[in-house]
Design a protein around this motif. Structure first.
Motif, short mmCIF file in Angstrom:
data_model
loop_
_atom_site.label_atom_id
_atom_site.label_comp_id
_atom_site.label_asym_id
_atom_site.label_seq_id
_atom_site.Cartn_x
_atom_site.Cartn_y
_atom_site.Cartn_z
N LEU A 118 -5.43 -55.22 -60.20
CA LEU A 118 -4.84 -56.28 -59.38
C LEU A 118 -5.06 -55.98 -57.90
O LEU A 118 -5.41 -56.88 -57.13
CB LEU A 118 -3.34 -56.41 -59.68
N GLU A 119 -4.86 -54.72 -57.50
CA GLU A 119 -5.11 -54.35 -56.10
C GLU A 119 -6.56 -54.63 -55.71
O GLU A 119 -6.84 -55.08 -54.60
CB GLU A 119 -4.79 -52.87 -55.88
N GLU A 120 -7.50 -54.36 -56.64
CA GLU A 120 -8.91 -54.63 -56.35
C GLU A 120 -9.14 -56.12 -56.16
O GLU A 120 -9.86 -56.53 -55.26
CB GLU A 120 -9.78 -54.10 -57.49
N PHE A 121 -8.51 -56.96 -57.00
CA PHE A 121 -8.64 -58.41 -56.84
C PHE A 121 -8.03 -58.85 -55.50
O PHE A 121 -8.60 -59.64 -54.78
CB PHE A 121 -7.94 -59.16 -57.97
N ASP A 122 -6.82 -58.33 -55.21
CA ASP A 122 -6.13 -58.73 -53.98
C ASP A 122 -6.93 -58.38 -52.73
O ASP A 122 -6.88 -59.10 -51.74
CB ASP A 122 -4.75 -58.06 -53.90
N ILE A 135 -11.27 -65.29 -58.13
CA ILE A 135 -10.36 -64.21 -57.73
C ILE A 135 -8.92 -64.62 -57.99
O ILE A 135 -8.12 -63.86 -58.52
CB ILE A 135 -10.58 -63.84 -56.25
N GLU A 136 -8.57 -65.87 -57.62
CA GLU A 136 -7.21 -66.35 -57.86
C GLU A 136 -6.88 -66.35 -59.35
O GLU A 136 -5.78 -65.98 -59.75
CB GLU A 136 -7.02 -67.75 -57.27
N ARG A 137 -7.84 -66.73 -60.18
CA ARG A 137 -7.63 -66.71 -61.63
C ARG A 137 -7.40 -65.28 -62.10
O ARG A 137 -6.53 -65.01 -62.92
CB ARG A 137 -8.83 -67.32 -62.36
N GLY A 138 -8.20 -64.34 -61.58
CA GLY A 138 -8.03 -62.93 -61.94
C GLY A 138 -6.68 -62.39 -61.52
O GLY A 138 -6.03 -61.65 -62.26
N ILE A 139 -6.22 -62.77 -60.32
CA ILE A 139 -4.91 -62.32 -59.83
C ILE A 139 -3.80 -62.86 -60.72
O ILE A 139 -2.89 -62.12 -61.13
CB ILE A 139 -4.71 -62.74 -58.36
N ARG A 140 -3.86 -64.15 -61.06
CA ARG A 140 -2.84 -64.73 -61.94
C ARG A 140 -2.83 -64.03 -63.30
O ARG A 140 -1.77 -63.72 -63.85
CB ARG A 140 -3.08 -66.23 -62.12
N SER A 141 -4.02 -63.75 -63.83
CA SER A 141 -4.13 -63.09 -65.12
C SER A 141 -3.52 -61.69 -65.07
O SER A 141 -2.78 -61.28 -65.98
CB SER A 141 -5.60 -63.02 -65.54
N LYS A 142 -3.82 -60.93 -64.02
CA LYS A 142 -3.30 -59.56 -63.90
C LYS A 142 -1.79 -59.57 -63.70
O LYS A 142 -1.07 -58.74 -64.26
CB LYS A 142 -3.98 -58.80 -62.75
N LYS A 143 -1.27 -60.52 -62.92
CA LYS A 143 0.18 -60.60 -62.73
C LYS A 143 0.88 -60.91 -64.05
O LYS A 143 1.93 -60.35 -64.35
CB LYS A 143 0.52 -61.66 -61.67
N ALA A 144 0.30 -61.81 -64.84
CA ALA A 144 0.89 -62.14 -66.14
C ALA A 144 0.85 -60.92 -67.07
O ALA A 144 1.82 -60.62 -67.78
CB ALA A 144 0.15 -63.31 -66.78
N LYS A 145 -0.25 -60.19 -67.07
CA LYS A 145 -0.39 -59.00 -67.91
C LYS A 145 0.62 -57.93 -67.50
O LYS A 145 1.26 -57.29 -68.35
CB LYS A 145 -1.82 -58.47 -67.83
N ILE A 146 0.80 -57.74 -66.17
CA ILE A 146 1.75 -56.75 -65.67
C ILE A 146 3.17 -57.13 -66.08
O ILE A 146 3.95 -56.29 -66.54
CB ILE A 146 1.62 -56.60 -64.13
N ALA A 147 3.53 -58.41 -65.96
CA ALA A 147 4.86 -58.86 -66.37
C ALA A 147 5.09 -58.61 -67.86
O ALA A 147 6.16 -58.15 -68.27
CB ALA A 147 5.03 -60.35 -66.04
N LYS A 148 4.08 -58.89 -68.67
CA LYS A 148 4.19 -58.66 -70.12
C LYS A 148 4.37 -57.17 -70.43
O LYS A 148 5.21 -56.80 -71.24
CB LYS A 148 2.94 -59.20 -70.82
N LEU A 149 3.58 -56.32 -69.77
CA LEU A 149 3.69 -54.88 -70.00
C LEU A 149 5.07 -54.36 -69.57
O LEU A 149 5.67 -53.53 -70.26
CB LEU A 149 2.58 -54.13 -69.27
#
Length: 161
Positions: A118-122, A135-149
């Motif tokens: 996520l930091e790399e995307f940001d 990039i925005e799609r990747g950030i949204r995906s990583k944020k969702a994955k982090i919330a799930k984890l």
């Protein structure tokens, strides 16, 4: 180069010519054309990298180096080798490495990887509107994955499944 520049550069290195780390342990990654070659830790990362370049048969194929200073370098090394699978690490990187001691630990490792990505995307600078959307799609995906984890870790730590 002026005297001030030379003094600044010399100040970055200790008496042995290694990058001055203030006693902290560095986590370093060595990359080749085929990807991640090796992950290690050292209090003198540049000295250790030079040793790899001279003594390892894969040393000449190193084209990139990344040095970080995580709070717990030993744990970070174990997690990096286990999750990133560098080609030439022997320790922690057998064909079937032992699983982490508990499911929450495995999820924390995955969480650390997702946060780093996520930091790399940001930090990426878009080259065009299309790149920005990706990039925005990747950030949204990583944020969702982090919330799930985080939810899974919380569930495991509170005893629920």
């Amino acid at each position: 180069m002026g005297d001030v520049d030379a003094q600044f550069l010399r100040g970055l290195f200790d008496e042995e010519g290694s990058l001055y780390t203030g006693g902290r342990t560095a986590l370093y990654r060595l990359y080749g054309l085929e990807g991640l070659l090796y992950v290690g830790i050292s209090v003198s990362p540049l000295t250790r990298v030079r040793t790899h370049l001279r003594e390892q048969p894969w040393g000449p194929s190193v084209i990139g180096i990344q040095i970080d200073y995580p709070p717990d370098a030993e744990s970070a090394e174990r997690e990096a080798v286990f999750t990133e699978r560098p080609r030439h690490n022997v320790v922690f990187n057998g064909r079937n490495p032992p699983p982490p001691p508990d499911p929450a630990s495995r999820l924390r490792t995955e969480l650390a990887v997702e946060r780093r990505r996520l930091e790399e995307f940001d930090s990426a600078v878009p080259e065009s509107p299309t790149h920005l959307r990706l990039i925005e799609r990747g950030i949204r995906s990583k944020k969702a994955k982090i919330a799930k984890l985080l939810a899974e870790i919380g569930s495991l730590e509170t005893g629920g499944l």
